[in-house]
Design a protein around this motif. Structure first.
Motif, PDB file in Angstrom:
ATOM      1  N   ALA A 267       0.826  -1.215   0.000  1.00 32.30           N
ATOM      2  CA  ALA A 267       0.000   0.000   0.000  1.00 32.30           C
ATOM      3  C   ALA A 267       0.856   1.259   0.000  1.00 32.30           C
ATOM      4  O   ALA A 267       0.606   2.186  -0.784  1.00 32.30           O
ATOM      5  CB  ALA A 267      -0.931  -0.015   1.215  1.00 32.30           C
ATOM      6  N   ILE A 268       1.886   1.305   0.860  1.00 31.42           N
ATOM      7  CA  ILE A 268       2.686   2.531   0.957  1.00 31.42           C
ATOM      8  C   ILE A 268       3.618   2.706  -0.239  1.00 31.42           C
ATOM      9  O   ILE A 268       4.176   3.790  -0.431  1.00 31.42           O
ATOM     10  CB  ILE A 268       3.509   2.576   2.264  1.00 31.42           C
ATOM     11  N   PHE A 269       3.761   1.671  -1.066  1.00 29.63           N
ATOM     12  CA  PHE A 269       4.563   1.809  -2.277  1.00 29.63           C
ATOM     13  C   PHE A 269       3.694   2.204  -3.472  1.00 29.63           C
ATOM     14  O   PHE A 269       3.982   3.174  -4.178  1.00 29.63           O
ATOM     15  CB  PHE A 269       5.294   0.510  -2.594  1.00 29.63           C
ATOM     16  N   TYR A 270       2.610   1.478  -3.713  1.00 27.46           N
ATOM     17  CA  TYR A 270       1.833   1.682  -4.931  1.00 27.46           C
ATOM     18  C   TYR A 270       0.947   2.918  -4.888  1.00 27.46           C
ATOM     19  O   TYR A 270       0.760   3.582  -5.918  1.00 27.46           O
ATOM     20  CB  TYR A 270       0.984   0.441  -5.226  1.00 27.46           C
ATOM     21  N   ILE A 271       0.378   3.239  -3.742  1.00 27.27           N
ATOM     22  CA  ILE A 271      -0.528   4.393  -3.680  1.00 27.27           C
ATOM     23  C   ILE A 271       0.211   5.695  -4.018  1.00 27.27           C
ATOM     24  O   ILE A 271      -0.242   6.460  -4.890  1.00 27.27           O
ATOM     25  CB  ILE A 271      -1.229   4.465  -2.309  1.00 27.27           C
ATOM     26  N   PRO A 272       1.360   6.014  -3.389  1.00 26.40           N
ATOM     27  CA  PRO A 272       2.074   7.247  -3.796  1.00 26.40           C
ATOM     28  C   PRO A 272       2.591   7.186  -5.228  1.00 26.40           C
ATOM     29  O   PRO A 272       2.580   8.202  -5.929  1.00 26.40           O
ATOM     30  CB  PRO A 272       3.238   7.325  -2.795  1.00 26.40           C
ATOM     31  N   LEU A 273       3.036   5.998  -5.689  1.00 25.98           N
ATOM     32  CA  LEU A 273       3.568   5.877  -7.051  1.00 25.98           C
ATOM     33  C   LEU A 273       2.499   6.174  -8.088  1.00 25.98           C
ATOM     34  O   LEU A 273       2.714   6.979  -9.007  1.00 25.98           O
ATOM     35  CB  LEU A 273       4.130   4.468  -7.261  1.00 25.98           C
ATOM     36  N   ILE A 274       1.354   5.553  -7.960  1.00 26.55           N
ATOM     37  CA  ILE A 274       0.281   5.763  -8.928  1.00 26.55           C
ATOM     38  C   ILE A 274      -0.239   7.202  -8.842  1.00 26.55           C
ATOM     39  O   ILE A 274      -0.507   7.842  -9.873  1.00 26.55           O
ATOM     40  CB  ILE A 274      -0.856   4.750  -8.688  1.00 26.55           C
ATOM     41  N   SER A 275      -0.346   7.728  -7.635  1.00 24.97           N
ATOM     42  CA  SER A 275      -0.818   9.108  -7.458  1.00 24.97           C
ATOM     43  C   SER A 275       0.135  10.095  -8.114  1.00 24.97           C
ATOM     44  O   SER A 275      -0.298  11.039  -8.795  1.00 24.97           O
ATOM     45  CB  SER A 275      -0.960   9.433  -5.968  1.00 24.97           C
ATOM     46  N   LEU A 276       1.449   9.890  -7.935  1.00 23.27           N
ATOM     47  CA  LEU A 276       2.435  10.789  -8.534  1.00 23.27           C
ATOM     48  C   LEU A 276       2.381  10.735 -10.052  1.00 23.27           C
ATOM     49  O   LEU A 276       2.440  11.770 -10.727  1.00 23.27           O
ATOM     50  CB  LEU A 276       3.836  10.426  -8.037  1.00 23.27           C
ATOM     51  N   THR A 292       5.828  18.509  -5.980  1.00 28.89           N
ATOM     52  CA  THR A 292       7.060  18.321  -5.226  1.00 28.89           C
ATOM     53  C   THR A 292       6.818  17.509  -3.956  1.00 28.89           C
ATOM     54  O   THR A 292       7.578  16.585  -3.643  1.00 28.89           O
ATOM     55  CB  THR A 292       7.659  19.692  -4.850  1.00 28.89           C
ATOM     56  N   ILE A 293       5.773  17.846  -3.233  1.00 22.03           N
ATOM     57  CA  ILE A 293       5.469  17.119  -1.989  1.00 22.03           C
ATOM     58  C   ILE A 293       5.162  15.655  -2.276  1.00 22.03           C
ATOM     59  O   ILE A 293       5.660  14.749  -1.591  1.00 22.03           O
ATOM     60  CB  ILE A 293       4.294  17.802  -1.253  1.00 22.03           C
ATOM     61  N   MET A 294       4.362  15.404  -3.308  1.00 24.03           N
ATOM     62  CA  MET A 294       4.022  14.023  -3.643  1.00 24.03           C
ATOM     63  C   MET A 294       5.250  13.248  -4.101  1.00 24.03           C
ATOM     64  O   MET A 294       5.395  12.060  -3.800  1.00 24.03           O
ATOM     65  CB  MET A 294       2.943  13.998  -4.723  1.00 24.03           C
ATOM     66  N   ALA A 295       6.148  13.921  -4.828  1.00 28.35           N
ATOM     67  CA  ALA A 295       7.368  13.259  -5.289  1.00 28.35           C
ATOM     68  C   ALA A 295       8.250  12.850  -4.116  1.00 28.35           C
ATOM     69  O   ALA A 295       8.812  11.750  -4.091  1.00 28.35           O
ATOM     70  CB  ALA A 295       8.136  14.183  -6.228  1.00 28.35           C
ATOM     71  N   ASN A 296       8.369  13.725  -3.125  1.00 25.96           N
ATOM     72  CA  ASN A 296       9.181  13.404  -1.953  1.00 25.96           C
ATOM     73  C   ASN A 296       8.520  12.338  -1.080  1.00 25.96           C
ATOM     74  O   ASN A 296       9.201  11.499  -0.483  1.00 25.96           O
ATOM     75  CB  ASN A 296       9.443  14.670  -1.133  1.00 25.96           C
ATOM     76  N   ILE A 297       7.188  12.357  -1.019  1.00 26.94           N
ATOM     77  CA  ILE A 297       6.471  11.306  -0.280  1.00 26.94           C
ATOM     78  C   ILE A 297       6.712   9.953  -0.937  1.00 26.94           C
ATOM     79  O   ILE A 297       6.999   8.957  -0.262  1.00 26.94           O
ATOM     80  CB  ILE A 297       4.959  11.626  -0.238  1.00 26.94           C
ATOM     81  N   PHE A 298       6.611   9.936  -2.276  1.00 26.65           N
ATOM     82  CA  PHE A 298       6.839   8.692  -3.010  1.00 26.65           C
ATOM     83  C   PHE A 298       8.238   8.133  -2.758  1.00 26.65           C
ATOM     84  O   PHE A 298       8.424   6.927  -2.612  1.00 26.65           O
ATOM     85  CB  PHE A 298       6.629   8.946  -4.507  1.00 26.65           C
ATOM     86  N   LEU A 299       9.218   9.018  -2.670  1.00 26.87           N
ATOM     87  CA  LEU A 299      10.594   8.575  -2.486  1.00 26.87           C
ATOM     88  C   LEU A 299      10.914   8.157  -1.063  1.00 26.87           C
ATOM     89  O   LEU A 299      11.657   7.210  -0.839  1.00 26.87           O
ATOM     90  CB  LEU A 299      11.557   9.689  -2.886  1.00 26.87           C
ATOM     91  N   LEU A 300      10.365   8.858  -0.081  1.00 25.04           N
ATOM     92  CA  LEU A 300      10.807   8.684   1.302  1.00 25.04           C
ATOM     93  C   LEU A 300       9.917   7.785   2.144  1.00 25.04           C
ATOM     94  O   LEU A 300      10.424   7.101   3.044  1.00 25.04           O
ATOM     95  CB  LEU A 300      10.932  10.054   1.970  1.00 25.04           C
ATOM     96  N   ILE A 301       8.627   7.773   1.881  1.00 27.76           N
ATOM     97  CA  ILE A 301       7.722   7.029   2.763  1.00 27.76           C
ATOM     98  C   ILE A 301       8.003   5.524   2.774  1.00 27.76           C
ATOM     99  O   ILE A 301       8.135   4.923   3.854  1.00 27.76           O
ATOM    100  CB  ILE A 301       6.251   7.321   2.394  1.00 27.76           C
TER     101      ILE A 301
END
Length: 332
Positions: A267-276, A292-301
């Protein structure tokens, strides 16, 4: 498993250099971006970002260390977990220098070749993480649906084959993307939207036709999410069907509990990836700082949360981490 990651990274470097050196040279310099509209506050924003990087690096390094050190963790499930930690560690290291350079030192310039190299490893390790999550789903499927054959199906040799097949897929998918990026021409704007090089962000700056690049990017995304996601979903449909046939409620709960960590990681991998990806392609009206915020969330979360989730939900990892920490304290 960590050796496989390092081996492919080293072996792919000459290939990347060949691609960069044997295509038309463009002495371009791109400008990375911190947080649009919040440039004055970037030094304060860099503090939590730096802390997240520290947690990601230390957490994944700890998981790798305990899995390699503790003999009791030399099992297929923990081998796949070590592959996930190695991938998360590599993913964090890909962007650490440019992100902190932008936030701390205003070091915004990056040349085209360095940008393409970062993009290759960034997307490559992203695809690798998707493949590892699929392998972990297969591991849970075999453990629950066919436990008597678990050790004979997931042998060390087979795990190594799975790792190598994922690495081969990543290189095969990413090389065309790299080759066609070098064919683009960039005219006026060379300001990127993030503090690292992201494929969609880069090709949108081209003043030539980038439809082939967009198609290749979508193909790479669908070859990962379009294949891995349905396979993961199918594995859990079969797992649920198998668990429902367990007579005792305690047995069902125990079986489901072994999957909670993996479901959370998915969940924490695919949800930010697809959203970005959706925001980049269809969210042009969104404010720049949202990208920018979504990109950093995708990378760091994912790199931050995966070690925490597995340390909290997996008792064997908990015990191994506590054992290591106690031994270090006694040595001090």
């Amino acid at each position: 498993m960590l050796c496989l990651i390092i081996q492919i990274s080293l072996s792919s470097q000459p290939l990347i250099m060949w691609v960069l050196n044997n295509t038309s040279a463009q002495p371009l310099t791109f400008l990375l971006t911190g947080i649009p509209g919040l440039r004055a506050a970037q030094i304060w924003v860099s503090i939590p970002v730096c802390l997240l990087y520290a947690v990601a690096l230390s957490g994944n390094s700890m998981i790798l260390f305990v899995v390699l050190r503790e003999q009791s963790l030399h099992e297929p499930m923990y081998y796949f977990l070590s592959m996930l930690s190695a991938t998360d560690l590599s993913l964090s290291l890909c962007t650490l220098s440019t992100t902190l350079g932008v936030f701390w030192f205003e070091a915004r310039e990056i040349n085209l070749n360095a940008c393409i190299a970062q993009m290759f490893f960034l997307h490559g390790f992203t695809f690798m993480e998707s493949g590892v999550l699929l392998a972990m789903a297969f591991d849970r499927f075999v453990a629950i649906c066919d436990p008597l054959r678990y050790t004979t199906i997931l042998t060390n040799a087979r795990i190594a084959q799975i790792g190598m097949s994922m690495l081969t897929r990543n290189v095969a998918v990413m090389l065309p993307v790299v080759l066609f990026v070098k064919r683009l021409s960039f005219c006026s704007s060379t300001v990127l939207s993030h503090s690292y090089c992201y494929h969609v962000d880069l090709i949108q700056l081209s003043c030539t036709d980038n439809r082939i690049n967009s198609i290749l990017g979508l193909f790479a995304l669908f070859s990962m999410a379009g294949f891995d996601c349905p396979c993961i979903l199918l594995s859990y449909v079969l797992i649920i069907r198998s668990v429902l046939h367990i007579a005792s409620i305690e047995g069902r709960q125990k079986a489901f509990n072994t999957c909670i960590s993996h479901i959370s990681a998915v969940a924490i991998f695919y949800i930010p990836l697809i959203s970005l990806s959706l925001v980049h392609r269809y969210g042009h009206s969104a404010p720049p700082f949202v990208h920018t915020i979504m990109a950093n969330i995708f990378l760091l979360i994912p790199p931050v949360l995966n070690p925490i989730i597995y340390s909290v939900k997996t008792k064997q990892i908990q015990k191994a981490v506590i054992k290591v920490l106690i031994q270090k304290r006694l040595q001090i």
